[in-house]
Design an enzyme around this catalytic site. Structure first.
Site, PDB file in Angstrom:
ATOM      1  N   SER A 178       0.855  -1.191   0.000  1.00 26.50           N
ATOM      2  CA  SER A 178       0.000   0.000   0.000  1.00 26.50           C
ATOM      3  C   SER A 178       0.884   1.233   0.000  1.00 26.50           C
ATOM      4  O   SER A 178       2.112   1.139   0.067  1.00 26.50           O
ATOM      5  CB  SER A 178      -0.909   0.014   1.231  1.00 26.50           C
ATOM      6  OG  SER A 178      -0.136   0.195   2.415  1.00 26.50           O
ATOM      7  N   LYS A 179       0.260   2.391  -0.047  1.00 29.52           N
ATOM      8  CA  LYS A 179       1.027   3.638  -0.144  1.00 29.52           C
ATOM      9  C   LYS A 179       1.908   3.891   1.081  1.00 29.52           C
ATOM     10  O   LYS A 179       2.875   4.652   0.993  1.00 29.52           O
ATOM     11  CB  LYS A 179       0.074   4.812  -0.370  1.00 29.52           C
ATOM     12  CG  LYS A 179      -0.531   4.803  -1.766  1.00 29.52           C
ATOM     13  CD  LYS A 179      -1.199   6.122  -2.101  1.00 29.52           C
ATOM     14  CE  LYS A 179      -1.659   6.145  -3.559  1.00 29.52           C
ATOM     15  NZ  LYS A 179      -2.249   7.439  -3.941  1.00 29.52           N
ATOM     16  N   ARG A 180       1.581   3.255   2.187  1.00 27.94           N
ATOM     17  CA  ARG A 180       2.440   3.465   3.372  1.00 27.94           C
ATOM     18  C   ARG A 180       3.835   2.871   3.167  1.00 27.94           C
ATOM     19  O   ARG A 180       4.775   3.221   3.874  1.00 27.94           O
ATOM     20  CB  ARG A 180       1.790   2.861   4.623  1.00 27.94           C
ATOM     21  CG  ARG A 180       1.774   1.344   4.670  1.00 27.94           C
ATOM     22  CD  ARG A 180       1.221   0.820   5.989  1.00 27.94           C
ATOM     23  NE  ARG A 180       1.206  -0.623   6.021  1.00 27.94           N
ATOM     24  CZ  ARG A 180       0.251  -1.377   5.525  1.00 27.94           C
ATOM     25  NH1 ARG A 180      -0.794  -0.794   4.938  1.00 27.94           N
ATOM     26  NH2 ARG A 180       0.306  -2.692   5.616  1.00 27.94           N
ATOM     27  N   HIS A 181       3.954   1.954   2.196  1.00 29.00           N
ATOM     28  CA  HIS A 181       5.255   1.352   1.898  1.00 29.00           C
ATOM     29  C   HIS A 181       6.065   2.193   0.910  1.00 29.00           C
ATOM     30  O   HIS A 181       7.215   1.876   0.617  1.00 29.00           O
ATOM     31  CB  HIS A 181       5.071  -0.056   1.316  1.00 29.00           C
ATOM     32  CG  HIS A 181       4.463  -1.031   2.278  1.00 29.00           C
ATOM     33  ND1 HIS A 181       3.213  -1.584   2.088  1.00 29.00           N
ATOM     34  CD2 HIS A 181       4.928  -1.541   3.445  1.00 29.00           C
ATOM     35  CE1 HIS A 181       2.940  -2.397   3.094  1.00 29.00           C
ATOM     36  NE2 HIS A 181       3.955  -2.385   3.929  1.00 29.00           N
ATOM     37  N   GLY A 182       5.458   3.224   0.368  1.00 28.50           N
ATOM     38  CA  GLY A 182       6.135   4.028  -0.658  1.00 28.50           C
ATOM     39  C   GLY A 182       5.373   3.963  -1.958  1.00 28.50           C
ATOM     40  O   GLY A 182       4.153   3.788  -1.975  1.00 28.50           O
TER      41      GLY A 182
END
Length: 466
Positions: free
Chosen positions: A241-245
């Site tokens: 997800s976007k929390r991973h980049g």
């Protein structure tokens, strides 16, 4: 089924092209290209509220950047809705489907009663075996008459034998009451009509495969080979997800990763060929097979990505790198190269690409050839330009004017000057870097002088001399 392999990539145009979708496209492309087959592109745009032309354009742009060429024209699933409805009615005529007049209120009442009684909430329509003479003059959906007993078995090339009990699968809706087809029907009809022999997609579609096989069987069509690949997870093992980049493919282009490196990395992400990590496109096409895809989710690793990208930059042709850098600058919304900068960058590429892992790193090293006079040294470089150093730079100018502009003679000249002042060459290199590039970290002084040429080199030294 045709002997020729036909694969497809079928994204929904409801947002950016996810890196997981890009890998799915890549696997389909590699499998088709490696077997002399056909790779098709279908845009699954049946969700009219969420599908946008901008998202479709982003998908096409992303595939183009990644270098995945498709055969024929792009197929719009929405435009095939009349054909999808035709198949639903054909199943009805075959007795493989039926008209269901149950309302949403009746369906919900059935489920509430089932929950209260501890029964399965899978809806069982009272119209499945009803006499057509009893049909009311009312809106209806067409439902698949799915088998109630036994099991639907998927022989998956990645997941192995996957069995679904038929009493756990309901009679899915194929055609809505407004005459529009459902996604589950449309996918099967499109794959059949497009001659798709191998369906390679994410394992989040595995449950769909059971329902879709029932449609193939209802129509008497050949079932394609299924290969459901695990999803990509973040470094922490959780769904990406976007929390991973970055998760959108276009973000990777804007971050300056070369397409060849991305292809290599994404191919290796969940697939293996022995211990090989770095490989060319030709090798990937020759080696890729479905048996090499692992069942466990792959984890995104930016260090591995950068390492592979650096290796691909190092072996790329100089002119091709410059062209791709221009694409990166446009994607990152940065100023385009001037003609002079472009020419200089290509001349300098031999001394820039060896250790750069991304295009921003490469361009940082290339600043000496991209900058124009007067060069403004940064704070660290400025500290090397003390009065003594400036005096030595001034002394260098006449000697370099008469030197033949070769590496050997430049080395001899600069070493002679350093020795005359009782210095090691390293003490002279700092001021030279500052004068030529305005930076303390650069390619070798000799490479910069050779790339810049005599006149530009002397002018830059003169600008910084005492």
């Amino acid at each position: 089924m045709s002997d020729k392999i036909v694969t497809r990539f079928a994204p929904s145009p409801t947002g950016y092209l996810h890196i997981g979708g890009a890998r799915t496209a890549l696997f389909n492309w590699l499998f088709a290209r490696g077997h002399g087959g056909t790779f098709l592109l279908r845009i699954e745009d049946t969700d009219r509220e969420r599908s946008t032309p901008a998202a479709t354009a982003a998908i096409l742009k992303g595939l183009d950047w990644l270098g995945l060429d498709y055969d024929g024209e792009v197929v719009s699933q929405f435009e095939g809705r009349a054909r999808h409805a035709e198949v639903a009615r054909e199943m009805l005529a075959r007795g493989a489907a039926y008209k269901c007049f149950s309302t949403q209120e009746e369906i919900e009442a059935f489920r509430e009663a089932a929950r209260a009684e501890g029964r399965s909430t899978l809806f069982q329509s009272p119209w499945r075996d009803a006499d057509p003479a009893s049909h009311p003059d009312a809106p209806y959906v067409i439902r698949l008459k799915a088998p109630r007993e036994g099991a639907t078995v998927i022989e998956d090339k990645v997941q192995g034998t996957v069995t679904f009990k038929n009493d756990q699968l309901d009679d899915m809706v194929c055609l809505r009451s407004d005459g529009t087809p459902t996604y589950m029907l449309a996918v099967v009809v499109d794959d059949h009509d497009m001659g798709v022999t191998h369906v390679i997609r994410g394992d989040d579609h595995l449950t769909n495969a059971a329902r879709q096989v029932q449609v193939y069987n209802a129509m008497g069509w050949d079932v394609p080979v299924f290969a459901h690949i695990p999803l990509i997870h973040g470094p922490d093992g959780k769904k990406l997800s976007k929390r991973h980049g970055a998760v959108g493919l276009e973000e990777y282009q804007a971050m300056g990763y070369p397409a060849a490196g991305m292809r290599n990395y994404l191919t290796r992400l969940g697939w293996s060929h022995g211990d090989d990590e770095f490989f060319t496109d030709a090798q990937a096409r020759d080696w890729f097979n479905l048996e090499g895809i692992g069942r466990a989710p792959a984890r995104l690793d930016f260090k591995k990505l950068e390492n592979l990208c650096g290796q691909h930059i190092a072996v790329a042709e100089d002119a091709a790198l410059v062209r791709e850098i221009e694409g990166y600058l446009a994607a990152a919304d940065k100023p385009a190269l001037t003609t002079a900068q472009r020419d200089g960058l290509e001349r300098a590429m031999y001394c820039l690409k060896e250790r750069a892992k991304t295009f921003p790193e490469l361009l940082e090293k290339a600043e000496f050839v991209l900058a124009s006079r007067p060069i403004a040294p940064d704070e660290k470089a400025q500290k090397t330009l003390d009065p003594v150093s400036r005096g030595i730079l001034k002394e260098l100018t006449p000697q370099l004017q008469n030197a033949s502009w070769t590496r050997d003679e430049l080395e001899a000249t600069l070493n002679a000057v350093a020795q005359a002042h009782g210095l090691g060459f390293g003490k002279l290199a700092g001021p030279l870097r500052a004068a030529l590039a305005g930076r303390s970290v650069t390619p070798s002084v000799f490479d910069m002088m050779l790339v810049l040429g005599r006149d530009e080199t002397l002018a830059r030294l003169d600008d910084q001399a005492a």
